[in-house]
Design an enzyme around this catalytic site. Sequence first.
Site, short mmCIF file in Angstrom:
data_model
loop_
_atom_site.label_atom_id
_atom_site.label_comp_id
_atom_site.label_asym_id
_atom_site.label_seq_id
_atom_site.Cartn_x
_atom_site.Cartn_y
_atom_site.Cartn_z
N ASP A 120 12.08 56.24 46.00
CA ASP A 120 11.81 55.99 44.57
C ASP A 120 12.77 54.93 44.02
OD1 ASP A 120 14.08 57.57 44.51
OD2 ASP A 120 13.24 59.11 43.19
N SER A 121 13.69 54.43 44.86
CA SER A 121 14.47 53.24 44.50
C SER A 121 13.55 52.06 44.22
CB SER A 121 15.46 52.88 45.61
OG SER A 121 14.82 52.83 46.86
N ASP A 153 9.04 59.63 49.17
CA ASP A 153 9.89 60.31 48.18
C ASP A 153 9.02 61.01 47.14
OD1 ASP A 153 12.63 60.52 48.17
OD2 ASP A 153 12.98 58.54 47.28
N LYS A 162 10.45 63.70 50.99
CA LYS A 162 11.86 63.96 50.66
C LYS A 162 11.95 64.40 49.21
CE LYS A 162 15.00 60.45 50.13
NZ LYS A 162 15.44 60.59 48.73
N GLU A 189 15.05 65.79 46.11
CA GLU A 189 16.48 65.83 45.80
C GLU A 189 16.91 67.23 45.34
OE1 GLU A 189 17.60 62.81 42.99
OE2 GLU A 189 16.73 61.20 44.19
N GLU A 231 24.08 61.26 50.03
CA GLU A 231 24.32 60.02 49.29
C GLU A 231 25.68 60.08 48.59
OE1 GLU A 231 21.12 58.53 46.91
OE2 GLU A 231 22.37 56.99 46.00
O1 KIV Z 1 15.05 56.08 47.00
C1 KIV Z 1 15.89 55.74 47.85
O2 KIV Z 1 16.03 54.56 48.20
C2 KIV Z 1 16.75 56.78 48.41
C3 KIV Z 1 17.88 56.32 49.25
C4 KIV Z 1 19.03 55.99 48.37
C5 KIV Z 1 18.25 57.30 50.27
O3 KIV Z 1 16.57 57.93 48.17
#
Ligand code: KIV
Length: 253
Positions: free
Chosen positions: A45-46, A84, A112, A114, A181
């Site tokens: 989600d970056s 994500d 994934k 969090e 992280e």
């Molecule tokens: O969204 C992302 O890029 C991440 C990384 C920082 C692991 O979760």
Amino acid sequence: MDLSEKANLLRAKKGQAPVSALTAYDYATARLLDEAGVDLLLVGDSLGMVVLGFPDTTHVTMDHMIHHTAAVARGSKKSLILGDLPINSYPDPKTAVANARRLVEAGAQAVKLEGGLGQADKVRAIVEDGIPVVGHLGMLPQRVKEEGGYKKKGKTDDETQAILAGAFALQEAGVFAIVLESVLPKASRLLTKTLDIPTIGIGCGEGNCDGEIAVITDVIGSYPWFVPPFATQRADVAGEITKAVKGYLDALK
Ligand code: KIV
């Protein structure tokens, strides 16, 4: 394809070989990274920041994630594609499973999310649905507003113990790996030594986890406006783009 196949292979790397992971958000990058032999491509989600221009990941929606996961899936053959789950997409187990399925339908082979203790029931529900899950502990970008910035984790024994408790809860619930992280090296090493599953570090210092993950734009230097202090830039794609475009403009004069 059985979704757990690639996840099991990656899990089996613990103690044998480092896990390599990078983010990817589009077809061309995914294809290049896949062909270069990266184990895991995270459609992170970056993308909210480095692709869509938002200030942080809290603006990312399921529609964004589905769109980019599908593009990465079209470009990748061998790498494991990890999607994500964005903020607000896993408030309870039922919604978490429904949204994990949507990412899988778009081409993800694992998802994934969090957080630690509070996410164990959601992880269990997704895993029971046949979808492999990766956890994410330490600095949690989806909570950046509550946290008031991107801060290092594992500074005190209490903080380290809390991360460890979360990691055990996630492991018990069935995650096959955990992203750490911005966890300080000592705490990262403890987590890596204690857990049965691979830890994949970002901002945790070199060699403290079972593998490394990096944001692709940091590695290739294509997003020069913000580079985290821990990132190692290995190319200057932004500079090359500017140079090429200037050459194009000059040729038109
Ligand atoms: O969204 C992302 O890029 C991440 C990384 C920082 C692991 O979760």
